[in-house]
Design a protein around this motif. Structure first.
Motif, short mmCIF file in Angstrom:
data_model
loop_
_atom_site.label_atom_id
_atom_site.label_comp_id
_atom_site.label_asym_id
_atom_site.label_seq_id
_atom_site.Cartn_x
_atom_site.Cartn_y
_atom_site.Cartn_z
N ALA A 1 0.83 -1.20 0.00
CA ALA A 1 0.00 0.00 0.00
C ALA A 1 0.87 1.24 0.00
O ALA A 1 0.59 2.21 -0.71
CB ALA A 1 -0.92 -0.01 1.21
N GLN A 2 1.94 1.18 0.80
CA GLN A 2 2.82 2.36 0.88
C GLN A 2 3.65 2.51 -0.39
O GLN A 2 3.89 3.62 -0.86
CB GLN A 2 3.74 2.25 2.09
N ILE A 3 4.09 1.37 -0.95
CA ILE A 3 4.87 1.44 -2.20
C ILE A 3 4.05 2.14 -3.27
O ILE A 3 4.54 3.02 -3.99
CB ILE A 3 5.28 0.03 -2.66
N ASN A 4 2.76 1.79 -3.35
CA ASN A 4 1.89 2.42 -4.34
C ASN A 4 1.64 3.88 -4.03
O ASN A 4 1.52 4.70 -4.92
CB ASN A 4 0.57 1.64 -4.45
N HIS A 5 1.56 4.17 -2.73
CA HIS A 5 1.37 5.56 -2.33
C HIS A 5 2.56 6.41 -2.77
O HIS A 5 2.39 7.51 -3.30
CB HIS A 5 1.20 5.65 -0.81
N PHE A 6 3.76 5.87 -2.57
CA PHE A 6 4.96 6.60 -3.02
C PHE A 6 5.04 6.63 -4.54
O PHE A 6 5.53 7.59 -5.13
CB PHE A 6 6.22 5.98 -2.43
N ALA A 7 4.54 5.55 -5.18
CA ALA A 7 4.59 5.48 -6.65
C ALA A 7 3.73 6.57 -7.26
O ALA A 7 4.01 7.06 -8.36
CB ALA A 7 4.14 4.11 -7.12
N LYS A 8 2.65 6.97 -6.56
CA LYS A 8 1.80 8.06 -7.06
C LYS A 8 2.60 9.35 -7.20
O LYS A 8 2.33 10.18 -8.06
CB LYS A 8 0.64 8.29 -6.09
#
Lengths: 124, 195
Positions: free
Chosen positions: B53-60
């Motif tokens: 979830a955090q990886i995707n949040h940073f990917a945004k």
């Protein structure tokens, strides 16, 4: 390079000093700023200790002035140090010569280090 | 902490802080979140130790996983998501405040924790009272201990803001800031610098 070494190199730059250690007799030429005038004062004495490492290293010089012991501590990388001259290198057995504070006269002297020339003996 | 020589030849005690780059990862607004804030992230984290979830949040924000995430409420910095804040926002000679968590001191007595001077003297037949707190209240009245009475206890590990610290020097390439004096926390701890 770590942050500490980097900052010290940037702030003070590289300074060249002659090698000296505790027991050496040195002259420190120190810039003194009085108002707008700048002059150089020299302080000659024995190095009592070298202390610290990196950009915050200091050394203490002791001299006898009019029969009174005077010690002065200099930051090694201070921009106010014009130059350091090594007059004599002493033969001492300690890194910190605090015992000199209790001595006076003859016993407060430091022997000068003699240059030792190696001689080879031929064995028959 | 260390000390450096300033151009006038004076030696100044200062702290080196790696200030950024902090990536803007989210912008919270009153319409969507109920309050306005800027979410910034600092420090690299391993991808394998970061939740998806955090990886995707940073990917945004098109960035790698970060170790520290912080929200700045009502922040005046105008940056878009994915842009990074560096030490450029500070100027040399400026006064800043630094927020951090102080070093934990453990369970400490009143002399260290509150600056009490102890009870009695070292000599004249007294003993074991030199670091004592003394009286903590009356016996018959109020016959209780007032709330907030300063006593021994856990010391340190508090969030503290140190104000009016001078920015001595900035190294934009390395993102280092030299701040005069000491800042809260141990070596390598995370602090927030405010101007």
């Amino acid at each position: 390079m770590d942050a500490l070494a980097f900052v010290h190199e940037q702030m003070t730059g590289k300074k060249e000093f002659p090698k000296f250690k505790a027991g050496d007799n040195i002259t420190v030429n120190y810039k003194i700023i009085e108002g707008n005038k700048e002059r150089i004062q020299s302080f000659k004495g024995d190095v009592l200790k070298r202390q610290g490492s990196g950009g915050t290293a200091t050394f203490t010089v002791r001299k006898i002035s009019d029969g009174v012991g005077v010690e002065r501590l200099f930051p090694l990388f201070s921009p106010n140090i014009e130059s350091i001259v090594v007059n004599k290198s002493g033969r001492v057995r300690r890194a910190k010569l605090f015992y000199l504070r209790e001595r006076q006269g003859k016993s407060a002297r430091i022997k000068e280090k003699k240059q030792i020339h190696a001689t080879a003996r031929v064995k028959s | 902490m260390t000390s450096v020589f300033e151009p006038n030849g004076k030696q100044t005690a200062c702290t080196i802080i790696e200030a950024g780059p902090c990536v803007v990862t989210q912008k919270k607004t009153v319409d969507t979140d109920g309050y306005s804030a800027l979410q910034i992230a600092f420090g690299e984290a391993k991808e394998k130790n970061t939740p998806k979830a955090q990886i995707n949040h940073f990917a945004k924000a098109s960035t790698t996983p970060k170790s520290v995430v912080k929200e700045l409420r009502n922040c005046s910095i105008d940056k878009q998501i994915g842009e990074s804040i560096t030490c450029d926002i500070f100027a040399e000679g400026e006064k800043v405040s630094v927020i951090g968590t102080t070093k934990g001191k453990g369970f400490q007595g009143v002399v260290k924790r509150h600056g009490f001077s102890g009870v009695g003297e070292q000599s004249h037949g007294q003993h074991d009272r030199s670091r004592a707190p003394g009286s903590i209240g009356g016996s018959s009245y109020p016959s209780r201990v007032f709330k907030g009475m300063r006593m021994a206890g856990r010391m340190g590990n508090d969030r503290v803001k140190v104000k009016a610290l001078r920015v001595v020097k900035i190294f934009p390439e390395q993102n280092y800031i030299l701040i005069s004096g000491s800042v809260p926390g141990h070596n390598g701890s995370i602090v927030l610098i405010q101007n």
